[in-house]
Design a protein around this motif. Sequence first.
Motif, mmCIF file in Angstrom:
data_model
loop_
_atom_site.group_PDB
_atom_site.id
_atom_site.type_symbol
_atom_site.label_atom_id
_atom_site.label_comp_id
_atom_site.label_asym_id
_atom_site.label_seq_id
_atom_site.Cartn_x
_atom_site.Cartn_y
_atom_site.Cartn_z
ATOM 1 N N LEU A 48 -62.670 -103.260 -73.569
ATOM 2 C CA LEU A 48 -63.349 -102.674 -74.731
ATOM 3 C C LEU A 48 -63.342 -101.148 -74.648
ATOM 4 O O LEU A 48 -63.034 -100.459 -75.624
ATOM 5 N N ILE A 49 -63.660 -100.611 -73.481
ATOM 6 C CA ILE A 49 -63.676 -99.156 -73.300
ATOM 7 C C ILE A 49 -62.267 -98.593 -73.441
ATOM 8 O O ILE A 49 -62.048 -97.555 -74.072
ATOM 9 N N ALA A 50 -61.287 -99.270 -72.847
ATOM 10 C CA ALA A 50 -59.904 -98.798 -72.908
ATOM 11 C C ALA A 50 -59.402 -98.739 -74.342
ATOM 12 O O ALA A 50 -58.685 -97.798 -74.724
ATOM 13 N N LEU A 53 -60.838 -95.732 -76.052
ATOM 14 C CA LEU A 53 -60.178 -94.527 -75.544
ATOM 15 C C LEU A 53 -58.766 -94.405 -76.109
ATOM 16 O O LEU A 53 -58.332 -93.307 -76.474
ATOM 17 N N ALA A 54 -58.034 -95.508 -76.199
ATOM 18 C CA ALA A 54 -56.662 -95.474 -76.706
ATOM 19 C C ALA A 54 -56.616 -94.917 -78.125
ATOM 20 O O ALA A 54 -55.714 -94.146 -78.476
ATOM 21 N N MET A 55 -57.600 -95.270 -78.942
ATOM 22 C CA MET A 55 -57.642 -94.771 -80.315
ATOM 23 C C MET A 55 -57.780 -93.248 -80.334
ATOM 24 O O MET A 55 -57.109 -92.554 -81.103
ATOM 25 N N VAL A 67 -52.724 -100.654 -75.951
ATOM 26 C CA VAL A 67 -53.328 -101.231 -74.756
ATOM 27 C C VAL A 67 -52.527 -102.456 -74.357
ATOM 28 O O VAL A 67 -52.247 -103.331 -75.181
ATOM 29 N N GLU A 68 -52.141 -102.513 -73.102
ATOM 30 C CA GLU A 68 -51.352 -103.623 -72.563
ATOM 31 C C GLU A 68 -52.153 -104.281 -71.435
ATOM 32 O O GLU A 68 -52.403 -103.659 -70.413
ATOM 33 N N ASN A 69 -52.583 -105.504 -71.645
ATOM 34 C CA ASN A 69 -53.365 -106.228 -70.637
ATOM 35 C C ASN A 69 -52.445 -106.944 -69.659
ATOM 36 O O ASN A 69 -51.596 -107.743 -70.068
ATOM 37 N N ARG A 70 -52.606 -106.632 -68.375
ATOM 38 C CA ARG A 70 -51.839 -107.287 -67.311
ATOM 39 C C ARG A 70 -52.831 -107.685 -66.212
ATOM 40 O O ARG A 70 -53.055 -106.949 -65.260
ATOM 41 N N ALA A 71 -53.456 -108.844 -66.403
ATOM 42 C CA ALA A 71 -54.533 -109.277 -65.522
ATOM 43 C C ALA A 71 -54.010 -110.062 -64.321
ATOM 44 O O ALA A 71 -52.909 -110.603 -64.341
ATOM 45 N N GLY A 72 -54.842 -110.106 -63.282
ATOM 46 C CA GLY A 72 -54.534 -110.923 -62.112
ATOM 47 C C GLY A 72 -54.837 -110.221 -60.813
ATOM 48 O O GLY A 72 -54.749 -108.995 -60.719
ATOM 49 N N ALA A 73 -55.246 -110.997 -59.804
ATOM 50 C CA ALA A 73 -55.503 -110.506 -58.442
ATOM 51 C C ALA A 73 -56.471 -109.335 -58.421
ATOM 52 O O ALA A 73 -56.245 -108.330 -57.752
ATOM 53 N N GLY A 95 -57.672 -97.586 -64.699
ATOM 54 C CA GLY A 95 -58.065 -98.209 -63.436
ATOM 55 C C GLY A 95 -59.564 -98.248 -63.211
ATOM 56 O O GLY A 95 -60.327 -97.496 -63.818
ATOM 57 N N THR A 96 -59.966 -99.122 -62.306
ATOM 58 C CA THR A 96 -61.357 -99.235 -61.891
ATOM 59 C C THR A 96 -61.415 -99.221 -60.360
ATOM 60 O O THR A 96 -60.384 -99.146 -59.688
ATOM 61 N N SER A 97 -62.622 -99.318 -59.834
ATOM 62 C CA SER A 97 -62.828 -99.254 -58.384
ATOM 63 C C SER A 97 -61.957 -100.226 -57.613
ATOM 64 O O SER A 97 -61.450 -99.887 -56.544
ATOM 65 N N GLY A 98 -61.797 -101.445 -58.144
ATOM 66 C CA GLY A 98 -61.033 -102.464 -57.423
ATOM 67 C C GLY A 98 -59.603 -102.041 -57.133
ATOM 68 O O GLY A 98 -59.239 -101.786 -55.976
ATOM 69 N N PRO A 99 -58.762 -101.943 -58.153
ATOM 70 C CA PRO A 99 -57.355 -101.600 -57.899
ATOM 71 C C PRO A 99 -57.139 -100.181 -57.399
ATOM 72 O O PRO A 99 -56.125 -99.910 -56.750
ATOM 73 N N LEU A 100 -58.074 -99.267 -57.646
ATOM 74 C CA LEU A 100 -57.876 -97.885 -57.235
ATOM 75 C C LEU A 100 -58.459 -97.558 -55.860
ATOM 76 O O LEU A 100 -58.156 -96.500 -55.305
#
Length: 326
Positions: A48-50, A53-55, A67-73, A95-100
Amino acid sequence: MIGRRALGAALAAAALPLAAFPLSALAQPGGKVLSLVVPFAPGGPTDLIARRLAMLLQEVLGQTVVVENRAGAGGNVGAEYVARAAADGQTVLFGTSGPLAINQMLYPGQTYDPLKDFAPVGPLGRIPNVLAVHPDIPARSVAELVALGKGGRALAYGSSGNGASSHLSGALFNSMAGTRFEHIPYRGTGPALNDVLAGHIAMVFTDVLTALPHIQSGRLRALGVTTAARSAVLPETPTIAEQGLPGYDASVFFGLVVPAATPAPAREALRRALEGALRQEAMRRFLESQGMQLAPEVTPAALSALMASEAARWGAVIRETGAKAD
C-alpha cells in the motif's frame, strides 16, 4: 480524502524546486518503465505504501513507475531479483528490515549481500509494532505482564511467521525481560491476530495500524509500542522502553535501494525524487496515518548506517534466542 486534481496540483507545485534533478540520468529510449519492486504480496501495508509512493515518483520524475510484486522467502525473492537486475536506475527495491538487514541471519541459503549488492538511495522511516493482549489477561502494563510470566502463568504470543518482526519483537522482549513467553508462528498476521481476539493465545506483537481498530473497540488492550518514541497513532500508549526495559526498540524500517553498480547520477535522481515525494504534505499525512515515524534524513548514508546497525543488533538477538525462519 484529497482529490486527484488537488493532489496533482500540489505535486506539480512541489516539484518546481526540484527542477535541478539530473532526470536525464533516468531517461531511457522508448519510454522504458521504472519498476518499483515490492518483495511482498499485493494488498499488505508495504504494498500500500509503495503504491502511493510510486504515484508521487511518477509525477516528480515524469516517467512511468509501476509496482512489481515479487513475494517469497521473507522478501528475499524480490530482493535477489533487484540485486541481479541491470544497474541502469530502472529497477528499484522498496525494501524493509527483513531483506535489507535481518534475513541474512535467518536464511542460510540467501544468495545476496544487502550491504555489497545494493546501493542505498534513502530511507522512508519506521513503523512500530504494538504489544497487545486479550482483555481477559489481567495485565495493564508491561510490568504487570512480566510479573504474570515470572509468576508461573503460561502465556504465548503469536506472530506472522518465524523470523518476522512480530516474532523477533517477542524474542527481544523475552531476552530483555527475562520472560519465557511461548512463540506460536502463524501463516500471516491475520490468523495470529484472530487467535488473540478469540482468546486462544494471550498476546501479539503486530503493526500499530492493524491493531488500532481492535484496540479502539476494546477487543485488544495495548500495553506498549516497540519503538524508542511513542507512536502518533497511539499517543497515550507508552513505549516498552519507558516501562522498565530501557533500550528496547523493535520496528520495521523502509528504504529504497538499487543494484550496487547503478551510476551515481541515477542514484541521486532517485534520492531527490524520494526526498521530494516525502516532503509532500499529503504523503506525510498518509505515512503518519499508517503509523510511520518518518526518517529525519533522506540520504544514502542514513540508510546504509541503518542497514548495518539493524543487522548487527538483530544478529545478536537471533544468535542468543536461536530464532529461525520458516
